[in-house]
Each structure stands twice: as structure tokens, then as C-alpha cells.
Design a protein around this motif. Structure first.
Motif: not given
Length: 120
Positions: A82-107
Motif C-alpha cells: 500500500g505504501l508503494l502505490f503512491p510511488v508507482t502512481f507518481m512515477v506514472g504521472i511523471a512519465h505522462l508529463v514527460a510525454q506531454l513535454v515531448a509532444q510540445k517539443k516534437a509536435g
């Protein structure tokens, strides 16, 4: 069939490659603007998949923790999975943010034009 470059990896590298975008991006050159654009395109196309894997892992950990089997994973009164759930959730959100930033750069991704179908 061409050789698969990931088949020669040790098991821990294969697991890291399955979950982490930085592992892939470190292996790509990033010195020229074209290389940086290629990295952004790769991240735009793949980081959402990696984020989904992290979110699914977190969901599975949470479901195991709240199941009747969850008492096995309680150490000293702390629900470990149960304590690992927030960690995996935050890493997943970080990957989504990286995808959005990359889409802003690459179109946005290129979409193929529609093709006429034969009704035969």
C-alpha cells in the motif's frame, strides 16, 4: 530475421527497459538538434505506454494489499504494498508529463491520410 538488440540484455536490464523511459533515452545520442528531436519523438510515442505500465503496477499492488492476502505484506504494522502505490502512481504521472513535454517539443504525431476502400 534481424537480431533483437534487447534479447542479449540481462534480466534486470529487461525489467528496467520495460518500465523506465530514461533508460531508453540515455542510450540515444542527444548532442545535435536532430538527435534531441529524435529523443522527443521517441518519448512522445512511448512514454504514455510506460506510464500506463506504472499505473497498472500501482493498481495491482493496491489490489493485492487490500485483498485477504494483504496481511502477508504488513511488516511492523505498515502495509508495504500500500505504501508503494503512491510511488508507482507518481512515477506514472511523471512519465505522462514527460510525454506531454515531448509532444510540445516534437509536435503532434503524423497521421496518415485516409485511404479509399474497395467494396469488392
Amino acid at each position: 530475421m534481424p537480431p533483437n538488440p534487447t534479447s542479449d540484455l540481462p534480466v534486470h536490464h529487461a525489467v528496467i527497459a520495460y518500465f523506465w523511459a530514461p533508460w531508453h533515452l540515455r542510450r540515444m545520442p542527444g548532442t545535435t538538434p536532430e538527435d534531441r528531436m529524435a529523443r522527443a519523438i521517441w518519448c512522445r510515442d512511448h512514454c504514455a505506454t510506460l506510464a500506463g505500465r506504472w499505473l497498472l503496477l500501482g493498481f495491482a499492488l493496491w489490489m493485492i494489499q487490500i485483498s485477504p492476502l494483504g496481511f502477508v505484506f504488513v511488516i511492523g504494522g505498515w502495509p508495504v504494498l500500500g505504501l508503494l502505490f503512491p510511488v508507482t502512481f507518481m512515477v506514472g504521472i511523471a512519465h505522462l508529463v514527460a510525454q506531454l513535454v515531448a509532444q510540445k517539443k516534437a509536435g503532434p504525431p503524423k497521421i496518415d491520410p485516409p485511404v479509399d476502400r474497395d467494396e469488392d
